[in-house]
Write a protein that holds these residues in place. Sequence first.
Motif, PDB file in Angstrom:
ATOM      1  N   ASP A  31      27.043  40.063  46.487  1.00  0.00           N
ATOM      2  CA  ASP A  31      25.878  40.359  45.405  1.00  0.00           C
ATOM      3  C   ASP A  31      25.815  41.410  44.449  1.00  0.00           C
ATOM      4  O   ASP A  31      26.929  42.632  45.302  1.00  0.00           O
ATOM      5  N   ASP A  32      26.109  41.833  43.151  1.00  0.00           N
ATOM      6  CA  ASP A  32      25.983  43.115  42.613  1.00  0.00           C
ATOM      7  C   ASP A  32      24.726  43.332  43.762  1.00  0.00           C
ATOM      8  O   ASP A  32      23.707  43.619  43.623  1.00  0.00           O
ATOM      9  N   ARG A  46      30.358  44.242  42.778  1.00  0.00           N
ATOM     10  CA  ARG A  46      29.625  43.214  43.387  1.00  0.00           C
ATOM     11  C   ARG A  46      29.601  44.104  45.271  1.00  0.00           C
ATOM     12  O   ARG A  46      30.622  44.829  45.693  1.00  0.00           O
TER      13      ARG A  46
END
Length: 332
Positions: free
Chosen positions: A215-216, A202
């Motif tokens: 976020d990824d 992430r």
Amino acid sequence: MVTGLAIRDAVVRYGPTVAVDRVSLDVAPGEVVALLGASGSGKSSLLRAVAGLEPLAAGTVSWDGVDLTAVGVHRRGFAMMFQDGQLFPHLSVAGNVGYALAGRERGERDRRVAELLDLVGLAGYGARPVTALSGGQAQRVALARSLAAQPRLLMLDEPLSALDTGLREHLLGVLDTILQATGTPALYVTHDQDEAFAIADRVAVLAGGRLLQVDDPATLWRQPVDAEVAGFLGYRLTLDAARAVSLGWPGIPAGVVAVGPDGLVADPTGTEVPVLGVRPRRGGTEFSVTVPGGGVGRVRTRELSTHADRRRTIAVRLDPAGCVVLAGGAES
């Protein structure tokens, strides 16, 4: 209870300056989280607060639910690797790697050092003075030393930024392989988007001490939360619906279109736009152009050119695969 590292509403101040502004973030067991941001974004200050090197003005840092506020740096079970490696010049390679293993039986220490040197690709280097190493070799030794005591969290502060591009890309692959093989969770500070995307599970984007998005990598790239995040990731140009349509956007976009590095492409059937400048690139050319309604875009082609290229216009269109649609945000 959160397992692993939990940062909650962390604030770091230097006098009146707020370097980290109420950041909350988790790092799960075995997870690599990149702290991505420009200089002054607060990423290194946050890392140092997690290590215990900077006091928190507010908030908490905990591990497996245990508050670490009153726990000293050397009792947190974390390890930190810096940009310059900070090796001890008077010690050999083995002496540096084994430094964190003081107090262990010599045979056990020697076995662990040999195992780590093999892991980082420096088997047989133990007796060498660290002053005789190349930059890349020195960083491998620093990595091996950081992993020696099997830390429960590895923190890396721009560990590859001082290396040339080819070596940086190679060592990034080595580091990724080692973190995966050992299952060591890590916080990785960088200003380089490609570096963060290559190594992290992430990515946490910071600016002005604030956490803007985490976020990824795939989600972050395709779904930046706003124009600020999109701009930092490389979506430098934003267009309202009318301007996007004038550049060949199919249909009417549902918001502002942010144009990525490959979002504006040369197409002889596209819209003719003025050329502002020409920059030769490896394997092609980059043109700076003015898009309809104002704003500067960049078009990369495989065509080989030079600074002497004096063309006045080039035909372009938007490629939706290289753009994202933002629900809001100022156009440029």
